[in-house]
Design an enzyme around this catalytic site. Sequence first.
Site, mmCIF file in Angstrom:
data_model
loop_
_atom_site.group_PDB
_atom_site.id
_atom_site.type_symbol
_atom_site.label_atom_id
_atom_site.label_comp_id
_atom_site.label_asym_id
_atom_site.label_seq_id
_atom_site.Cartn_x
_atom_site.Cartn_y
_atom_site.Cartn_z
ATOM 1 N N CYS A 126 97.032 -15.993 13.438
ATOM 2 C CA CYS A 126 96.241 -15.906 12.468
ATOM 3 C C CYS A 126 97.249 -16.039 10.558
ATOM 4 C CB CYS A 126 95.568 -14.275 12.340
ATOM 5 S SG CYS A 126 94.654 -14.365 14.350
ATOM 6 N N ASN B 80 86.597 -13.654 13.840
ATOM 7 C CA ASN B 80 87.962 -14.554 13.668
ATOM 8 C C ASN B 80 88.241 -15.459 13.775
ATOM 9 O OD1 ASN B 80 90.328 -14.211 13.844
ATOM 10 N ND2 ASN B 80 90.396 -12.415 15.115
ATOM 11 N N HIS C 48 93.546 -11.049 6.556
ATOM 12 C CA HIS C 48 92.869 -12.115 7.447
ATOM 13 C C HIS C 48 91.985 -10.867 8.146
ATOM 14 C CE1 HIS C 48 92.920 -13.573 11.373
ATOM 15 N NE2 HIS C 48 93.251 -12.463 12.898
#
EC number: 2.3.1.180
Length: 329
Positions: free
Chosen positions: A118, A285, A255
């Site tokens: 990520c 996500n 993130h």
Amino acid sequence: MSLAPRSSARITALGTYVPERIVTNEEMSRIVDTNDEWIVQRTGIRERRYAREDEYTSHLCIAAVEDMVRRHGSRLDDIDLILVATHTPDVPFPSTACLIQTHFGIPAAGAVDLNATCAGFVYGLHMANSFISSGLHRKVLVLGADALTKITNFEDRTTCILFGDGAGAALVEYTEDEGAFLAAHLGSDGKGGKHLYRAGLADSLFGEQLGGGGKLVQNGREVYKFAVSTVPKGIEALLAQSGLPLGRIDAFIPHSANTRIIESICERSGIPFEKALYSNEYYGNTSAATIPLALQLGIDEGRVKPGDKLLLYGFGGGFVHAGLIVRWG
């Protein structure tokens, strides 16, 4: 401690892509035992996008590059390096970057995938600035893309509600003017790998057996603890390195794992939450794609303007983390 980056580079273009299929929280409640209120309260997510069965990370990347070209009229034929940040490549090899190179017929570009989960897009930007500022390259295409639904365990109600698919593409180019990369801070804690992983050739890590059957496994509580303890310290280091006071930061783009994590990071760092840009509310996500998706949303909404100073911060499996302060435009 990271040194202040030498910079002869700036970001000249951005493009993004998410698949067409929208999966709402109500639809998720028909897959696992959950409901809209529970998901929104704990994650801030209302919808996510799912790739088609025959749509993979390279397809997401290609669409993001095409969006970049539409928005900015960017040339691709003089790109000399392609960096793709992903942990869900179509195949282990050839690299996703090679697939991008051949699709667009870019004649003389190096091509490599990097895996910082990520945090990958921020790592990619940092590497692009480093290559250009060293004089080794002049124009680098950086992509952050993941097709997380391909590796999601849809029997795990705590993780399957989180993930979506998407991609972002950015051009980083040499500039004779002042470089736009103002500060960089990277770090890792490999001991945390057991809390967020996907088993591969090995079935154990640090002597502990791995599970998941090839699907993503996450201990959300440990990821939360890592993020809210590590990122604020990284932000402090970035500000000290750049010499900028916190009030000079125009937007914070972390993130987008979970809105609650972002709220906690903002609270601990003293960043007003209204300065945070995030993409998980309607995209979920998307791992390496969350930051470019959030940046593009901020541009489209008029919340990011040329000259703005942006603080980007990625964190994820590894555990790895990476932050940058960049001047936009």
